[in-house]
Enzyme design. Structure first.
Site, PDB file in Angstrom:
ATOM      1  N   ARG A   1     -15.845  72.746 -36.565  1.00 26.22           N
ATOM      2  CA  ARG A   1     -14.865  72.608 -35.486  1.00 26.22           C
ATOM      3  C   ARG A   1     -14.569  71.133 -35.236  1.00 26.22           C
ATOM      4  O   ARG A   1     -13.409  70.750 -35.050  1.00 26.22           O
ATOM      5  CB  ARG A   1     -15.364  73.282 -34.213  1.00 26.22           C
ATOM      6  CG  ARG A   1     -15.463  74.800 -34.307  1.00 26.22           C
ATOM      7  CD  ARG A   1     -15.961  75.420 -33.008  1.00 26.22           C
ATOM      8  NE  ARG A   1     -14.980  75.304 -31.934  1.00 26.22           N
ATOM      9  CZ  ARG A   1     -15.233  75.634 -30.671  1.00 26.22           C
ATOM     10  NH1 ARG A   1     -16.432  76.067 -30.322  1.00 26.22           N
ATOM     11  NH2 ARG A   1     -14.287  75.519 -29.746  1.00 26.22           N
TER      12      ARG A   1
ATOM     13  N   CYS B   1     -18.144  69.768 -25.165  1.00 23.79           N
ATOM     14  CA  CYS B   1     -18.129  70.827 -26.182  1.00 23.79           C
ATOM     15  C   CYS B   1     -16.712  71.371 -26.243  1.00 23.79           C
ATOM     16  O   CYS B   1     -15.752  70.607 -26.257  1.00 23.79           O
ATOM     17  CB  CYS B   1     -19.149  71.912 -25.825  1.00 23.79           C
ATOM     18  SG  CYS B   1     -18.925  72.597 -24.149  1.00 23.79           S
TER      19      CYS B   1
END
Length: 281
Positions: free
Chosen positions: A178, A237
């Site tokens: 990611r 995050c």
């Protein structure tokens, strides 16, 4: 702010302590139904989206899981029958306690010291023989005094400045794929905040899904953080939930808790900010 307890408790310690309020923070599909089917005996249910976040109409304003107000969180604690002096243990069953860590951070952030996360989560407790129950637990509600967030937070403007300053460090705890922009299962755009470094939260865990020993985590994060001051360290995050897993690991390691960027990538990527991938840096 120092805590009197380790942020983690083992299943064995949990079994031997009867004066604990248990909180079930498991997330995913059909969470309440799953809780009703089976949960650790005595556990009270908390919902990530309803109780631990204030979901906005436009996720550009705070991301997918912005923090609720401290006042609203105090109301949640009151509805759970929790008082400031209670010893609370929270658990989940996802990747070494991601959602439980969010509850832990929020409790610590309002000054609640007797709060721990169950190391190994639901599975560890049941494997040790902790009894389970079904249905809904009954308990008396309380009035938890309203507080302010006492742990440090960073907003999007502070992150913008920090990422360009070598006296600061911005840590992205998402999976490397990611961060590299190779995949994005939750947000609209793949990539990362330019200047942020990638330290996946999975590195906090051993092969069995338990947190690594405190001294090992201390060595790791002293290397990562170098000489950067805690107030110049920002952790994020995707939506400010799993970042708390790393904040817990840092606290467990005996190091000061850095700032949480609660908006995280879900906010950043929706605000026409500069973005990077492995190919662009």
């Amino acid at each position: 702010m120092s805590a009197t307890l380790s942020p983690l408790i083992t299943a064995q310690e949990l079994i031997s302590n009867s004066k604990i309020i248990l909180v079930d923070a498991r997330a995913g599909a059909n969470t309440f139904e799953n809780y009703q089917k089976e949960h650790l005996e005595g556990a009270r249910f908390v919902d990530l989206n309803r109780d631990l976040a204030a979901i906005p109409e436009n996720q550009a304003n705070g991301g997918r899981h912005p923090l609720p107000s401290p006042e609203d969180f105090s109301k949640t604690l009151s509805s759970l029958g929790i008082s400031p002096s209670d010893h609370v243990v929270v658990y989940d069953d996802k990747n070494g306690s991601n959602f439980a860590a969010r509850f832990w951070w929020m409790m610590r952030a309002i000054g609640h010291e007797k709060i721990q996360v169950l190391n190994g989560g639901y599975q560890a407790a049941t494997q040790e023989g902790f009894p389970t129950n079904s249905g809904i637990e009954t308990f008396e509600k309380t009035v938890y005094p309203s507080q302010e967030w006492k742990l440090p937070l960073a907003d999007i403007e502070e992150v913008e400045k920090a990422r360009k300053n070598d006296q600061n460090i911005v840590i992205d705890v998402r999976d490397k794929s990611r961060y590299d922009g190779l995949t994005e299962p939750l947000d609209l755009i793949a990539g990362h905040i330019p200047g942020a470094i990638n330290v996946p939260l999975t590195e906090n865990l051993d092969e069995h899904g338990f947190f690594k020993p405190a001294d090992e985590l201390a060595e790791k994060y002293k290397t990562v953080l170098k000489d950067i001051k805690p107030e110049n360290t920002i952790v994020h995050c995707g939506s400010g939930v799993t970042a708390c897993h790393t904040l817990l690991a840092i606290d467990y390691a005996g190091l000061p808790i850095p700032k949480l960027y609660a908006g995280s990538w879900s906010e950043w990527s929706r605000n026409d900010r500069e973005m990077a991938t492995q190919k662009t840096e």
